[in-house]
Design an enzyme around this catalytic site. Structure first.
Site, PDB file in Angstrom:
ATOM      1  N   ASP A   1       0.827  -1.214   0.000  1.00  0.00           N
ATOM      2  CA  ASP A   1       0.000   0.000   0.000  1.00  0.00           C
ATOM      3  C   ASP A   1       0.865   1.270   0.000  1.00  0.00           C
ATOM      4  O   ASP A   1       1.509   1.605   0.997  1.00  0.00           O
ATOM      5  CB  ASP A   1      -0.912  -0.004   1.240  1.00  0.00           C
ATOM      6  CG  ASP A   1      -2.253   0.670   0.985  1.00  0.00           C
ATOM      7  OD1 ASP A   1      -2.480   1.119  -0.143  1.00  0.00           O
ATOM      8  OD2 ASP A   1      -3.057   0.755   1.926  1.00  0.00           O
TER       9      ASP A   1
ATOM     10  N   LYS B   1      -8.260  -2.180   3.275  1.00  0.00           N
ATOM     11  CA  LYS B   1      -7.660  -0.858   3.393  1.00  0.00           C
ATOM     12  C   LYS B   1      -7.571  -0.453   4.856  1.00  0.00           C
ATOM     13  O   LYS B   1      -6.571   0.089   5.319  1.00  0.00           O
ATOM     14  CB  LYS B   1      -8.530   0.146   2.639  1.00  0.00           C
ATOM     15  CG  LYS B   1      -7.889   1.482   2.409  1.00  0.00           C
ATOM     16  CD  LYS B   1      -6.936   1.415   1.255  1.00  0.00           C
ATOM     17  CE  LYS B   1      -6.184   2.706   1.027  1.00  0.00           C
ATOM     18  NZ  LYS B   1      -5.259   2.544  -0.097  1.00  0.00           N
TER      19      LYS B   1
ATOM     20  N   LYS C   1      -8.780  13.910  -3.314  1.00  0.00           N
ATOM     21  CA  LYS C   1      -9.060  13.192  -2.074  1.00  0.00           C
ATOM     22  C   LYS C   1      -9.055  14.159  -0.904  1.00  0.00           C
ATOM     23  O   LYS C   1      -8.229  15.053  -0.819  1.00  0.00           O
ATOM     24  CB  LYS C   1      -7.992  12.131  -1.855  1.00  0.00           C
ATOM     25  CG  LYS C   1      -8.340  11.137  -0.781  1.00  0.00           C
ATOM     26  CD  LYS C   1      -7.298  10.028  -0.714  1.00  0.00           C
ATOM     27  CE  LYS C   1      -7.709   8.916   0.201  1.00  0.00           C
ATOM     28  NZ  LYS C   1      -6.745   7.804   0.117  1.00  0.00           N
TER      29      LYS C   1
ATOM     30  N   LYS D   1       2.546   1.986   3.357  1.00  0.00           N
ATOM     31  CA  LYS D   1       1.691   2.186   4.513  1.00  0.00           C
ATOM     32  C   LYS D   1       1.831   1.053   5.528  1.00  0.00           C
ATOM     33  O   LYS D   1       1.813   1.286   6.729  1.00  0.00           O
ATOM     34  CB  LYS D   1       0.243   2.203   4.021  1.00  0.00           C
ATOM     35  CG  LYS D   1      -0.557   3.369   4.446  1.00  0.00           C
ATOM     36  CD  LYS D   1      -1.886   3.335   3.722  1.00  0.00           C
ATOM     37  CE  LYS D   1      -2.068   4.576   2.867  1.00  0.00           C
ATOM     38  NZ  LYS D   1      -2.888   4.385   1.708  1.00  0.00           N
TER      39      LYS D   1
END
Lengths: 511, 511, 511, 511
Positions: A304, A353, A394, A466
């Site tokens: 990620d 996620k 975003k 991530k």
């Protein structure tokens, strides 16, 4: 001062043709507890050697999800840089750049010159790295739209930019892709008009052939595969299926339903000896897959891309806790309107996620047992919502609450407006550039009889991810500044330079 | 795992009674440019020795502005900790703590144990440091209110807390203070009922006597003086007045109008051999004063406690720029309603504050000439306003704008609600604790024939200050993580430990 | 349901050619206090008549500051609407629209149909109004750049939009303008290459001639002048200069230095019988000028377009206070990077702006003596800063603090990213459209023997202005919803409709 | 000027003992469409009469959820006001008040006095209303904690406040309550130690008896029941169960599982002739229940107290759309840590909440068909999360995105820190006060032969509710300012005053 290039005046590095070998004294320490309960730190100094092949190969990158927002943003952006494009926008003239790329736009401190001036170099001057402008870009997509149409669809770049490269973009057609609707949101089906047919095994073989063809047709010496497609739901990890390399291959042969498309790409990649990067949060890197990568000596890394809110969060949390403040709650809300958001509106994809975003403060909390008792941790929530009208812009809304001195409270609220894919693309390039670089670096420690690659799970790239993967049994570091230091210091070590210690003792002496 | 204490298993440290001497290989490098323009890094390894007196003295702190919000918050907070107080609040029961203190509540990484578990220690276990609970607290204030009345006036702590220590607080009376209305806002005059009388020279002598008395009456081995009073306007630096130690003393004798109260305190402090910390932004540390401190071998450090918005800003700016993003604008707005805010509503006092807050991103920008051309820098504005109704609850509203990949924009907006003095107090304690500690540390580098103190400007404490002073001619570092690394690594060096390099090479080897 | 047009079935309106006369029962009340201190409300019903000329004249607008961001945004936007343009942007295809215009895009409630469905009409269906597409646009600018170049400079519209109207925009050249550097920021001088020469009197005469020419050349029946140029500093109001119409004219003749450019435009406008709108905050409307306008029967209105933060503030403050919450602080911070911001970076110009923004909550506070004692009011600060890199993208950061039930606090923090000129342009059009409309409306109350215009200070347009002017001696209303109700109900009255009372009694009866 | 009391000088009101009758000309209009498609507005003027009983009865309120945060906050707050308490807090001394109450702290405009000064009155001076200080407070809770313990548990009020009323609070014990775990989150079970036993019918009968006893024991003339307990999941509306009054009663007799606790309270309330207010979002008011209330002539109103984020949202949305801006997205995130949050962490309870919050902008959107095509609406998301550490300090993070002129975007981001129960309590009091008041108001329109109550669904109270109930077949109004105008104008009508029209025509005449 900026030094575009530099040499190191040292006897610890020997050069032999394209290869250089650096002999390095690595200072570390371990901790022992004596019989009477005393904690003793035992400093160690071990010799390591780093062998670097300094010849940058002709490199290609194959993106899974080439026609998606990240894929098109990267492709058009690289073309724009290569052609040194300029374009008009509402805000005035714009020029192609690599802002947001650690390797292309960040600097590294070299030392002070004789006048006491600090000298820096571009990060990519530390070792020879591929220039993103030279990358050959290709890949897969479940939608057959050519890259121009996909770029228009993405609504990320300025029309005044991509019109200038319409021809080049139109010439790029994504390869037919692996597709399994049971792993993504049902809403993705309408895009899927460019899909490989056959059993899982047949599909795997076709992907391998696509990789070989891409390499051959473009005359490449190295290829990196980058998953930038939809977040899949977690595959249900099953004994006998995902636990060993052999079982994994067998499960593919047998068409087991919990073999996700991403596993097929990743396995194909490894079997072709091509490094694989997982830019989404799903659990592609099951135990059996990591075993397979180690067996085949193929580097992998995930999970990620760490672009926006999470990157920010690791910084803020690190800052607060390492200042002695007790972070008590982190509430992270996001919304976005691109296809990633649409797919994440499906609960089981979102779950993947959420997991990748949730653990990023765990290590910081665990490492401060003064503030947090055993088992205590801040409240932490993560929400992602699909809001079509904001498109690729975003929005992240975060709140950080802390307990401060003697009953005080601190509330930090952050609103972040960002273009999702414009943050991701340079980071994807960094991953490709650094992944390629580290395939040229070998290591030899005291106990090893010969040089070998680093462990195939390239945790040295944690800065960019991530939920950074690490070799089995090793601690995860989420502190962004520590991740950066790790990367920088290892690159320095290859050049015969000791780590940065920030002590500047020379300036602390009596004058 | 948390190790409250630890030993280091090394031959590099010798202990002799209370003293330990660490012999340390300091790795650094400098940069040279060859005749043909090549940049060459020259690694160096120099031997340093650190001599630490491990006996913690009986220590007092004298606060200028003892009755102000910071002073009362610190005093009541230390008492609450000493007495392990608990109290009720709207939000439930509260317990005294030192949250926000680096030395008391942050941890430092020691190494992994034999099971691969990370071991940490409290920051204050690195070297013997004074326990804040043991500090004797006193000081000056222009208002004669006793500390209880001043605590009530401050509106920072909970009444349910300070009622429990009413008696102790009532017993503390601020000493009469130096006051010169021409250096602070006219609105401060109404508070000033506890003021030293006489010429500047007479006032200086009285302050020196107050210091001697405080030391004697409390039977102290060490005293630290901490300016936490109103931000003064900049004194107008004048040749023949502020430029040399001798001129400075002469100007005091002559009662020169540009000798500010803070200069009088600082000079008194140095003449009494007492370390002095400047927690406000004004230019107390004029050239002549630094010369005086060096002459008298008295450590000093400033300027301006780095608590809230600015600390955050150095973190965010560092994060963005070191990620290769081009920070283009920083807009920082603050408002608060305590007496600090009231004083800062006076333009010339605010000017001092603005200067100290403005330069904090300069070094980061200068060190990235890829993103910023020579002379180019982000727009940066700082505004502080007085809004009485918010009291000590300081509000910071910040916006960070960045240019990202190929014309993209990133806007980060932050709203921070914080209690000003509750952030400042633990940081003031850190300054006292660390300042005291470093007076017990001596250094000896290759070229020195004997141990000596570090340079009297203790830049090692930069982590805690907005506009950190440095010895003449040395670079300022504002990166919070670098400042922390500097401090941590120097303390480690005193214990015979190499700097943290974050490389974790042992986990990157093939398994 | 949307009714594009509607008729009113009433006997109270008589139509005679283009004219209609509405006879209207106006219900109001006044308050008396009896001798024994009792408060008595005395309801009144007065008959008013409204005479409307329903023929929309061929109308032009002359903008002072035509080449500025507002001027170009309006001009290009109107052209785009007229030509029904479409264009591409980063976010996808865009179409010309009048979003943000009350007259063009808001609706007004007409009533329920026989099925109980609510029926609305466009606001501009209430009375015949000029269509913005039909406006002839011209004006003055101190910069001689044609409107195309000025549009490019402004960086507000998309290049893909304005390229389509390059020819039309290039054909528009601003008239030479009145310029007096002593009234604006020194930084404006570099723009000033298109300036009228001569004494103040000569300049006035030239402006009058420019107005006449514009009207004649474009064959116009009506012209409206709109000040949208730089905020000037306040002129220093001087007895004998600004106090009477006669003195004002004399001062112009004599070239008095405190006669600002805006006064010259406003006087020229009035002397030519042309309505004048002041879209900036400076004190153009001195007492003598208002007298002049009344003498010449020329409508005027100002000050300062109410677009973003202030509009929002009147809504939030009204909401809080009218809910019984005690608003205790309003902190408003702004930054922007267009030429308006550059000019406002000059202290004395900013002062004008600050004054216009500061008083907007005063009436709401004064009207709640339960929450606010006599003389008590919320802390209120307004800051505007110039941050070049954000361009026309204005940022407003606001904080609203309130005391709530029994010691509770409420903190609302707002971050607003907006395009300054894109909010202003539709509002400027509303001002022109409504100003023109009301020149066609005459009023006759009980006591008047003939129809007359409303008072020349058109306070009915308060909805659109930050610091609405009112006829001497009348109260200012800042509540946005009350301002809208006022406008809507007066337009309804002209059509023979009673005011909206929102009671919906028919739905509250037993069924 | 504030008039605590006022008289109205009118012939339209006749007084007879405690009763006054106002004869009122109600102006409205309906819309017809002619055969040839023309829209015609038909103004109407109907005569209404309002009969008000001006004698305020001795009133009690029974709260369902008395020991919850809202219940304790209200109870302690009323006591504090009654006793005029003062207490110390961190922020200084506090005094009991009713901030946040429309009836107690807002004002209403009466008219101008003869000097042109605006005169206002407290909202509760419009008609005689019960003083909250005089309310007798009781009710039910599933936890048997007395009100003092419950107040401590709530962590809303200051300890220094509630310690002063410990005795009074301890004397209040919640009645045993209806409990059905299938309607609330499983986590609520641990609180439930004070629960009525028996069949649904038996429980209903017990509740009725509790109501009768409360009334008798406290010698009350009127009681209002207020649901302030946990949000229940929606009951599954079932034909034959919820559709008619008779079926509903039968289903209770039969113990049907979809008869929720709230339905039992509401039915008991109606059968006892006691008005019932639903302060949570669940669907208590099923069709059969409304029929029952109408049959028994008992007023009811709901749903869901409109306190924080939603109230704000109706204001902002109304403001934007009524200014002609196209609101395109509303993202609303909340978190809180009280028991309401804990219960809402259960998905099916949250669903009820989400529904009540989701529809609040629908009417505004539907009424602007210029901006929104048929079926088009802004993206709208609502998220509520449980974050224990923030307690009752609710946080709302909202983003409002709008399309503005010609492709521009406006982004408003709001962070709201508020104390949930401190906002709710005064609003609950308003509901009780106004509900009681309207039970004393009767109405008679042209077609009615006698006075009657308003329809039992008291939509006149919409201002105070998130999802206001309306009589069957009538439009819902969510605009806060229209809701306030409705309430204010109906109260004015009872006093013989025409609605406020905000026209101020007298100030618009030529002078």
């Amino acid at each position: 001062m900026l030094a575009q290039q530099f040499q190191v005046n040292t006897n610890n590095v020997t050069v032999n043709g394209d290869e250089s070998i650096s002999t390095y004294q690595y200072h570390t320490q371990h901790v022992e507890t004596t019989a009477d309960g005393k904690v003793v730190i035992v400093p160690e100094c071990k010799e390591y050697q780093f062998k670097t092949n300094n010849k940058v190969p002709r490199t290609g990158v194959m993106i899974v999800g080439l026609g998606g927002n990240n894929g098109t943003t990267l492709t058009a952006g690289v073309l724009a840089n290569k052609l040194k494009l300029q374009w008009e926008s509402k805000r005035g003239p714009e020029t192609a750049n690599y802002y947001g790329s650690l390797t292309q736009c960040a600097t590294t401190y070299l030392g002070d010159d004789l006048n006491g001036k600090q000298v820096v170099a571009p990060f990519n001057a530390l070792l020879p790295m591929v220039n993103p402008n030279d990358l050959v870009i290709g890949g897969w997509d479940i939608s057959k739209a050519n890259l121009y149409d996909a770029t228009v669809r993405a609504r990320v770049h300025e029309p005044t930019m991509y019109h200038q490269i319409e021809e080049q973009l139109k010439a790029i057609h994504p390869l037919p892709a692996v597709f399994d609707l049971s792993f993504v949101a049902p809403n993705q089906e309408t895009r899927a008009d460019n899909v490989l047919k056959g059993t899982k095994r047949e599909v795997l073989d076709q992907v391998r052939e696509q990789i070989r063809n891409f390499k051959k047709e473009n005359n490449l010496e190295q290829v990196i595969i980058l998953w930038s497609a939809n977040t899949e739901r977690y595959c249900e990890v099953t004994p006998g299926v995902h636990d060993t390399a052999a079982n994994l291959l067998k499960a593919i042969d047998e068409g087991h339903p919990e073999i996700s498309p991403s596993i097929i790409y990743a396995v194909a990649s490894v079997l072709e000896g091509v490094p694989y990067i997982n830019g989404s949060p799903q659990n592609t890197f099951v135990k059996g897959f990591i075993e397979l990568a180690v067996q085949h000596h193929v580097p992998i890394m995930g999970d990620d891309f760490k672009t926006g809110q999470t990157k920010f969060k690791t910084v803020i949390s690190d800052f607060l806790i390492s200042s002695g403040l007790k972070l008590t709650a982190v509430a992270s809300y996001n919304h976005l309107g691109n296809n990633d958001g649409l797919n994440l509106s499906f609960e089981s994809c979102f779950r993947s996620k959420q997991i990748s975003k949730a653990s990023v403060i765990d290590d910081m909390v665990r490492l401060n047992p003064i503030l947090y008792q055993e088992g205590e941790h801040p409240d932490h929530i993560v929400v992602i919502k699909y809001v079509p009208s904001v498109g690729d812009s975003k929005r992240a809304l975060d709140e950080y609450d802390s307990d401060i001195f003697c009953g005080g409270k601190n509330i930090i609220s952050v609103h972040n407006t960002c273009e999702d894919s414009l943050l991701a693309a340079p980071l994807m390039l960094d991953l490709v550039v650094l992944m390629e670089l580290f395939t040229r670096v070998q290591i030899k420690s005291d106990g090893m009889k010969d040089f070998d690659s680093m462990h195939q799970v390239y945790s040295v790239l944690s800065f960019l991810l991530k939920a950074p993967q690490v070799p089995p049994g090793t601690p995860v570091i989420n502190s962004l500044f520590q991740q950066r230091a790790c990367l920088e210091n290892i690159l320095r070590a290859c050049r015969g330079l000791q780590p940065l210690n920030h002590m500047h003792l020379e300036y602390k002496l009596p004058q």
